[in-house]
Structures are given as C-alpha cells and as structure tokens.
Motif scaffolding. Structure first.
Motif, mmCIF file in Angstrom:
data_model
loop_
_atom_site.group_PDB
_atom_site.id
_atom_site.type_symbol
_atom_site.label_atom_id
_atom_site.label_comp_id
_atom_site.label_asym_id
_atom_site.label_seq_id
_atom_site.Cartn_x
_atom_site.Cartn_y
_atom_site.Cartn_z
ATOM 1 N N UNK A 1 -53.331 7.636 -4.527
ATOM 2 C CA UNK A 1 -52.556 6.401 -4.506
ATOM 3 C C UNK A 1 -51.098 6.610 -4.891
ATOM 4 N N UNK A 2 -50.834 7.579 -5.806
ATOM 5 C CA UNK A 2 -49.471 7.711 -6.309
ATOM 6 C C UNK A 2 -48.918 9.127 -6.242
ATOM 7 N N UNK A 3 -49.717 10.081 -5.804
ATOM 8 C CA UNK A 3 -49.329 11.483 -5.526
ATOM 9 C C UNK A 3 -49.086 12.300 -6.779
ATOM 10 N N UNK A 4 -48.297 11.819 -7.738
ATOM 11 C CA UNK A 4 -48.011 12.586 -8.951
ATOM 12 C C UNK A 4 -48.162 11.706 -10.186
ATOM 13 N N UNK A 5 -48.220 12.378 -11.338
ATOM 14 C CA UNK A 5 -48.192 11.714 -12.634
ATOM 15 C C UNK A 5 -47.031 12.288 -13.428
ATOM 16 N N UNK A 6 -46.454 11.518 -14.350
ATOM 17 C CA UNK A 6 -45.361 12.058 -15.168
ATOM 18 C C UNK A 6 -45.851 13.189 -16.060
ATOM 19 N N UNK A 7 -45.007 14.190 -16.325
ATOM 20 C CA UNK A 7 -45.430 15.354 -17.111
ATOM 21 C C UNK A 7 -46.101 15.015 -18.445
ATOM 22 N N UNK A 8 -45.607 14.042 -19.237
ATOM 23 C CA UNK A 8 -46.316 13.756 -20.492
ATOM 24 C C UNK A 8 -47.759 13.302 -20.275
ATOM 25 N N UNK A 9 -47.998 12.567 -19.186
ATOM 26 C CA UNK A 9 -49.358 12.118 -18.900
ATOM 27 C C UNK A 9 -50.213 13.281 -18.393
#
Length: 334
Positions: free
Chosen positions: A107-115
C-alpha cells in the motif's frame, strides 16, 4: 456439508468466517465460547481432509504444532491448542487484529527508518527467543524459521509486531520432509546457504530479516534481477545492488547493520539475533516510544486504503483483518 461451507463448531470452537484456503489447509476466524457471553477470538488452521489421510502431511502439521507450543514471547504468534476433528488435525493460533507487513508495503512501498528499526528490533527479539529455545535437558532445539518475509510479519491495530508461520521451521532434532538439495521458502528472502540447500542455523534467518528490512526502507530488495534464474544466482552469491539508495534513505548506521547481515558467508554476519539487535539498538532511536502508535497508524491507514470491512461483516471468502498470509497455505510448507 463441509465445515468450510457450513461453518458451525470445530471441537469447542465456533467458526465465524473462512479467511483463506490453500493447498494444505484452511484458515478460519473463530471464537472459544464460554459462560455469560464470554468469547475469545482465535484463528484456526485446519488441515484439508484429502491431505489429512496422508501420514507425511499429518506429521508435518503436527511438527509445526509441537514447535509452536514451545514458544512464549510477545513478538511471536502463540499456538493455543491442537486437536483432531473428523480425522482432520487443526491448530488454534493467537488472533492478531491487523495486517501483515506485505500488505503495508504493497500500500505504501516504504516505511520511515525509525519504524523499520523498531520492526527489526521486535523481530530480532522474537528470533533471539526462538533460536535460543532449549529442551528439558537444557540442549538447544536449534530452531530456524526458514521463511522470514513480509507476509509472515503481522502488525496489529494496537501497535504490536508478531512473527508467524513456522510451517517450514526446522530444529536440530526435527525430522526433515525436504529432499536433500531442495529448498523451502521464498527465493527473494532466502540466504545463500538456503538457496544452495545446505545446513542452516539462525544466521540464515538474520540474512532473510536484513533483506526484509532493506526492502521496507528502500522500497525494493537488495538484489538486481529480471527473472528467477538471475535472482537465484544473485542470492547465492549475495551479489547486492549498488547501496547508494540504502545509505541515502536509511542513513549510514542502519545501512551498515543491514549490510553486515547480508554478507555471503554466515561467519561474516552477526553471530546471533541478540548481537544484531544490540547493533540495531545502537542506531539513532529518536522517537523510540512513538513507534508502537506509528505501527497502529500504519495499520489503520492500510485498512482504510483497502476499504477492509469489520470482521463480523465479511463474507466467508474474503481475507481477515490480518492477511491470510498468517501462513502460506501451500502443500509443500515443510
């Protein structure tokens, strides 16, 4: 009528909806009823009758249940019960209300590095538990998951992160149902030694986890290939794509952790999940306490974007509030 169409009771469990069906099993959302309106939601994996008659498949299914019965960790899906009804074995699993990581990345391709770091730490704690399990005599069971992938990581509405699907997990003293030289699992997440059909230990799971985290932070995996033959060779040789995108997106510290875990030879990787967890924990953890609610936020966004209906209103053929990839329902899952 079969239980798949009639629903009703399975042992002491009331089947609510059929979530998925595959080559080896069916997956149901169910409840354990009790007095005064008590109901505990659970998930039931029920072996298909045509396979339940074959001793090899029954042993594979029972092996998964026995392995999962040894687990007891906040980041590992729990096995709650095991039984046989109408000569078909079934495994009762903890219910996780949410989605799998594969759906989130779709759905969103990536997640932020902290997550990504938080999810990685949760899974490393899960693997540290699983890899370190011992029998009654204190001897290591030597369990290797062998199928770390986004489909087998569940993210809950309340922010929890859970590792699931031990259908092809293997222990030191677990009978093998895999022919010598063959492999089980998803090619793009395998370690080089798994692709080659060699002996595995926990370091193979760390390689697979690093592939997963790389994909979550960059938006694509670490191997450049246009077909399965190229991918197999790239994985076998741990031949990574240029790492500039990883370093730019993840930052040098997180990138260094992932790249060490992605080395070709197990001896060059982290020795244990605990060692890799300590290295990942040393990466800048700004907003650490915020990450569980960020997981919950990502789950809510994914479900909203998919238009997923509440569990009680879904038809029997639809996916559950978490993905049917709680297990890959395949005949060869062991």
């Amino acid at each position: 009528m079969t239980l798949a169409t009639e629903l009703g009771m399975l042992g002491r469990y009331r089947l609510r909806s059929r979530l998925a069906s595959g080559g080896m099993a069916e997956l149901f959302l169910a409840v354990l009823p009790g007095a005064e309106g008590f109901e505990k939601p659970v998930v039931i994996k029920r072996m298909l009758p045509r396979l339940a008659a074959q001793e090899t498949y029954r042993q594979m299914f029972a092996q998964e249940a026995r392995l999962m019965a040894t687990f007891g960790h906040a980041h590992v899906v729990s096995a709650l019960d095991f039984g046989v009804e109408q000569d078909s074995p079934y495994l009762v699993l903890e219910y996780v209300d949410g989605v799998d990581l594969g759906r989130v990345l779709g759905a969103r391709r990536t997640l932020p590095p902290p997550l990504v770091r938080y999810v990685g730490l949760s899974l490393l704690h899960a693997l540290e538990h699983v890899h370190g399990l011992r029998d009654a005599r204190g001897e290591l069971l030597g369990i290797v998951h062998r199928d770390i992938s986004p489909a087998n990581v569940l993210l809950g509405r309340t922010g929890n992160v859970k590792l699931t699907d031990f259908g092809i997990a293997k222990g030191l003293r677990t009978p093998s149902h895999t022919a010598p030289g063959s492999t089980r699992g998803r090619l793009r997440y395998m370690s080089p030694e798994q692709v080659q059909g060699g002996p595995l230990d926990g370091r193979a799971d760390l390689f697979s986890l690093a592939v997963l985290l790389y994909e979550a932070v960059v938006g694509q995996g670490p191997f450049s290939a246009t077909n399965d033959a190229q991918l197999l060779l790239a994985v076998r040789d741990a031949r990574l794509a240029p790492t500039e995108d990883l370093r730019r997106t993840a930052g040098p510290a997180l990138a260094d952790v992932l790249l060490r875990a992605l080395r070709r030879h197990p001896s060059e990787r982290y020795a244990t999940a605990g060692e890799m967890a300590r290295a990942l924990a040393a990466v800048d953890g700004t907003g650490e306490s915020e990450q569980p609610w960020r997981v919950a936020e990502v789950v809510a966004d994914t479900l909203t974007s998919e238009g997923t209906a509440p569990a009680a209103s879904r038809g029997a053929g639809n996916r559950g509030p978490f993905s049917a990839a709680l297990l890959e329902l395949r005949e060869d899952d062991s």
